[in-house]
Motif scaffolding. Structure first.
Motif, PDB file in Angstrom:
ATOM      1  N   VAL A  11       0.845  -1.195   0.000  1.00 11.41           N
ATOM      2  CA  VAL A  11       0.000   0.000   0.000  1.00 11.41           C
ATOM      3  C   VAL A  11       0.884   1.250   0.000  1.00 11.41           C
ATOM      4  N   GLY A  12       0.333   2.313  -0.563  1.00 14.34           N
ATOM      5  CA  GLY A  12       1.022   3.601  -0.591  1.00 14.34           C
ATOM      6  C   GLY A  12       0.138   4.644   0.076  1.00 14.34           C
ATOM      7  N   PRO A  13       0.181   4.703   1.420  1.00 14.79           N
ATOM      8  CA  PRO A  13      -0.702   5.631   2.132  1.00 14.79           C
ATOM      9  C   PRO A  13      -0.142   7.056   2.168  1.00 14.79           C
ATOM     10  N   GLU A  14      -1.048   8.011   2.090  1.00 15.71           N
ATOM     11  CA  GLU A  14      -0.675   9.415   2.288  1.00 15.71           C
ATOM     12  C   GLU A  14      -0.257   9.557   3.762  1.00 15.71           C
ATOM     13  N   LYS A  15       0.667  10.484   4.020  1.00 22.38           N
ATOM     14  CA  LYS A  15       1.276  10.611   5.350  1.00 22.38           C
ATOM     15  C   LYS A  15       0.274  10.674   6.505  1.00 22.38           C
ATOM     16  N   SER A  16      -0.870  11.353   6.274  1.00 26.22           N
ATOM     17  CA  SER A  16      -1.783  11.597   7.389  1.00 26.22           C
ATOM     18  C   SER A  16      -2.365  10.305   7.969  1.00 26.22           C
ATOM     19  N   HIS A  17      -2.338   9.213   7.205  1.00 25.14           N
ATOM     20  CA  HIS A  17      -2.879   7.948   7.725  1.00 25.14           C
ATOM     21  C   HIS A  17      -2.032   7.389   8.867  1.00 25.14           C
ATOM     22  N   PHE A  18      -0.816   7.920   9.024  1.00 26.91           N
ATOM     23  CA  PHE A  18       0.051   7.388  10.075  1.00 26.91           C
ATOM     24  C   PHE A  18      -0.192   8.081  11.415  1.00 26.91           C
ATOM     25  N   LEU A  19      -0.957   9.199  11.368  1.00 30.50           N
ATOM     26  CA  LEU A  19      -1.368   9.913  12.574  1.00 30.50           C
ATOM     27  C   LEU A  19      -0.211  10.218  13.514  1.00 30.50           C
ATOM     28  N   LEU A  20       0.893  10.668  12.941  1.00 26.38           N
ATOM     29  CA  LEU A  20       2.040  11.001  13.786  1.00 26.38           C
ATOM     30  C   LEU A  20       1.785  12.314  14.520  1.00 26.38           C
ATOM     31  N   ALA A  21       1.911  12.278  15.834  1.00 25.59           N
ATOM     32  CA  ALA A  21       1.723  13.506  16.612  1.00 25.59           C
ATOM     33  C   ALA A  21       3.077  13.949  17.161  1.00 25.59           C
ATOM     34  N   ALA A  22       3.192  15.257  17.441  1.00 25.79           N
ATOM     35  CA  ALA A  22       4.432  15.761  18.030  1.00 25.79           C
ATOM     36  C   ALA A  22       4.442  15.436  19.526  1.00 25.79           C
ATOM     37  N   ASP A  23       5.641  15.207  20.073  1.00 30.33           N
ATOM     38  CA  ASP A  23       5.730  14.974  21.519  1.00 30.33           C
ATOM     39  C   ASP A  23       5.745  16.308  22.266  1.00 30.33           C
ATOM     40  N   ASP A  24       5.984  16.296  23.583  1.00 30.15           N
ATOM     41  CA  ASP A  24       5.922  17.527  24.391  1.00 30.15           C
ATOM     42  C   ASP A  24       6.966  18.549  23.962  1.00 30.15           C
ATOM     43  N   HIS A  25       8.006  18.098  23.270  1.00 30.53           N
ATOM     44  CA  HIS A  25       9.059  19.023  22.820  1.00 30.53           C
ATOM     45  C   HIS A  25       8.857  19.450  21.372  1.00 30.53           C
ATOM     46  N   GLY A  26       7.706  19.116  20.791  1.00 29.90           N
ATOM     47  CA  GLY A  26       7.422  19.530  19.415  1.00 29.90           C
ATOM     48  C   GLY A  26       8.090  18.655  18.374  1.00 29.90           C
ATOM     49  N   ARG A  27       8.620  17.480  18.786  1.00 25.78           N
ATOM     50  CA  ARG A  27       9.256  16.580  17.811  1.00 25.78           C
ATOM     51  C   ARG A  27       8.261  15.491  17.411  1.00 25.78           C
ATOM     52  N   GLU A  38      14.515  15.804   6.509  1.00 23.03           N
ATOM     53  CA  GLU A  38      15.286  14.597   6.856  1.00 23.03           C
ATOM     54  C   GLU A  38      14.732  13.968   8.141  1.00 23.03           C
ATOM     55  N   GLN A  39      14.386  14.838   9.084  1.00 23.29           N
ATOM     56  CA  GLN A  39      13.832  14.357  10.349  1.00 23.29           C
ATOM     57  C   GLN A  39      12.491  13.654  10.132  1.00 23.29           C
ATOM     58  N   GLU A  40      11.681  14.243   9.249  1.00 25.02           N
ATOM     59  CA  GLU A  40      10.368  13.633   8.993  1.00 25.02           C
ATOM     60  C   GLU A  40      10.527  12.224   8.388  1.00 25.02           C
ATOM     61  N   ILE A  41      11.397  12.138   7.379  1.00 25.33           N
ATOM     62  CA  ILE A  41      11.582  10.843   6.720  1.00 25.33           C
ATOM     63  C   ILE A  41      12.160   9.812   7.702  1.00 25.33           C
ATOM     64  N   LEU A  42      13.125  10.263   8.511  1.00 22.17           N
ATOM     65  CA  LEU A  42      13.731   9.363   9.499  1.00 22.17           C
ATOM     66  C   LEU A  42      12.668   8.821  10.457  1.00 22.17           C
ATOM     67  N   THR A  43      11.759   9.682  10.869  1.00 21.90           N
ATOM     68  CA  THR A  43      10.698   9.242  11.794  1.00 21.90           C
ATOM     69  C   THR A  43       9.838   8.157  11.144  1.00 21.90           C
TER      70      THR A  43
END
Ligand code: G3P
Ligand code: CA
Length: 341
Positions: A241-257, A306-311
Motif C-alpha cells: 500500500v502507498g498511504p498518504e502521510k496523514s494515515h500514520f497519525l504522527l503527533a508531536a511529543d511535548d518538545h514539538g518533535r 530529513e527528520q520527517e523521513i527518518l521518523t
C-alpha cells in the motif's frame, strides 16, 4: 534487514520540473532506488509521463496558438476541469510542447528549466533508465502510476494493456522485477493482478474514495481501506500500500518533535497481512511539513524533511516517495546507522 526504498517522486521534482529527463536523471545521481513516472494517454494511445491529463498545469501548451481551439471543459473523475487534455493530442503534437514547473511560487529556482525538456513517452523512460543503469552500474527501479485509469478506459484508451505489453516486451516480468505498478483506483489493479505478476501497490489518499469506487456508487473509502479488514482485502490483489502521510497519525511529543510512538498501527497491520508500506509524499518546503518540522513561516523555504523521513523509517515503512531524493538518501543512511548500533 530490508532497507527502505527511496522513490524519486516524479523524479527529483524538488529541483527540476517534474517528469522530465533532467528530473529522473538527477534523482538517480542523488541515489534514488526508483524513479516514479505517472502515465496518461495521448489521443493515439501513447503513454506519456504527466501527473495530469490536464496539460496546462505542467507544460507550455497555453502559449501554443495552434492549440488554442483544443482548450475545453471536461468532467474527469467527477470533477469539472477547464484546460487542454492529453487525450485530445497526438504524440506528434505533444512532442512540440515543453515542460514547465508546476509550483513556481514554492520552487522559483526550477523555473530556470522551463521550456527545456520534452514530454517523455514510456518507451523513452525505459531507455533512459537502461542508460542510467549502465552509467551508474546499478539497478534502477521503475515505480509507475496509471493516472485516471477508468476515465481513460471509458474513452477507449485503457492504459493497462499497452503498459503491460511494453513492460513484458523489454523483460520486466515476475514479482522480483525492479518495478511497481501503482494506482489510487481499485479495479485496474485487480485487472492487472489477473494479467501480470509484477508487484502492485494500492495507493491510499488522505480522505475520500477511489474514483472508480465512487463513480459506481459503492461506499468503500480510503479510511476503510486502512483498517485491518481493508488491508486484508487489499492483500488479495496487491503487494503493498502507498498511504498518504496523514494515515500514520504522527503527533508531536511535548518538545514539538514527531514521535513514532504516537503513530497508528497501520504499518504493523499491513505487514501482518503481507503488504509492504510505501508512504507519500515527502517534500522539503515548509508548506508541506508538519508544524513541528517547519523552519520558519516562509512556505517556500526548506524545513526539517530529513527528520520527517527518518521518523517514518523508524516507524517501519518499507519506502518513501520524496521530491527530494538527496534528503531521502541522507535520512536512510542515518536510519541504517542507528539500526545497527
Ligand atoms: O504516486 C504516489 C503518491 O505520491 C501519489 O501521488 O503525486 O501521483 O498524486 P501523486
Ligand atoms: Ca504518482
Amino acid at each position: 534487514m530490508k532497507k527502505p526504498l527511496i522513490i524519486a517522486h516524479r523524479g527529483a521534482s524538488g529541483y527540476r520540473p517534474e517528469h522530465t529527463s533532467a528530473s529522473y536523471r538527477l534523482a538517480v545521481e542523488q541515489g534514488a532506488d526508483f524513479i516514479e513516472p505517472d502515465l496518461v494517454s495521448t489521443r493515439d494511445g501513447h503513454l506519456i509521463a504527466r501527473h495530469d491529463n490536464v496539460l496546462n498545469l505542467t507544460t507550455d501548451v497555453a502559449s501554443h496558438a495552434e492549440f488554442a481551439d483544443k482548450k475545453t471543459i471536461k468532467t474527469v473523475d467527477g470533477k469539472k476541469i477547464e484546460g487542454w487534455f492529453s487525450e485530445d493530442f497526438t504524440l506528434a503534437e505533444i512532442k512540440t510542447l515543453r515542460a514547465v514547473e508546476r509550483i513556481p511560487e514554492l520552487r522559483p529556482a526550477n523555473v530556470e528549466y522551463d521550456g527545456q525538456f520534452e514530454i517523455l513517452t514510456l518507451e523513452e523512460i525505459i531507455a533512459l533508465t537502461q542508460e542510467l543503469e549502465r552509467e551508474h552500474d546499478r539497478t534502477i527501479g521503475l515505480y509507475i502510476e496509471t493516472k485516471h485509469p477508468s476515465y481513460f478506459a471509458s474513452l477507449g484508451l485503457a492504459l493497462e494493456v499497452p503498459l503491460l505489453e511494453k513492460l513484458h516486451a523489454v523483460g520486466y516480468d515476475g514479482n522480483k522485477a525492479p518495478i511497481f505498478l501503482q494506482s489510487f483506483e481499485v479495479e485496474n489493479l485487480k485487472w492487472l493482478r489477473a494479467h501480470t505478476e509484477l508487484a502492485l501497490i494500492q495507493l491510499l489518499w488522505s480522505s475520500g474514495q477511489p474514483a472508480d469506487v465512487m463513480l459506481r456508487g459503492d461506499s468503500l473509502d480510503y479510511d476503510g481501506m486502512v483498517t485491518r479488514d481493508g488491508l486484508e482485502a487489499i492483500a488479495r490483489y496487491a503487494n503493498g500500500v502507498g498511504p498518504e502521510k496523514s494515515h500514520f497519525l504522527l503527533a508531536a511529543d511535548d518538545h514539538g518533535r514527531l514521535d513514532a510512538k504516537n503513530a497508528s498501527d497501520l504499518v504493523s497491520n499491513a505487514h501482518t497481512v503481507g503488504l509492504d508500506v510505501h508512504a507519500h509524499t515527502f517534500r522539503a518546503e515548509n508548506a508541506f511539513l508538519p508544524d513541528a518540522l517547519r523552519s520558519s513561516d516562509r512556505e517556500d523555504l526548506p524545513g526539517l524533511l530529513e527528520q520527517e523521513i527518518l521518523t517514518f523509517m523508524e516507524l517501519g515503512v518499507d519506502g518513501v516517495f520524496t521530491d527530494n531524493p538527496d534528503i531521502g538518501v541522507q535520512a536512510k543512511q542515518r536510519f541504517l546507522v542507528r539500526s545497527v548500533s
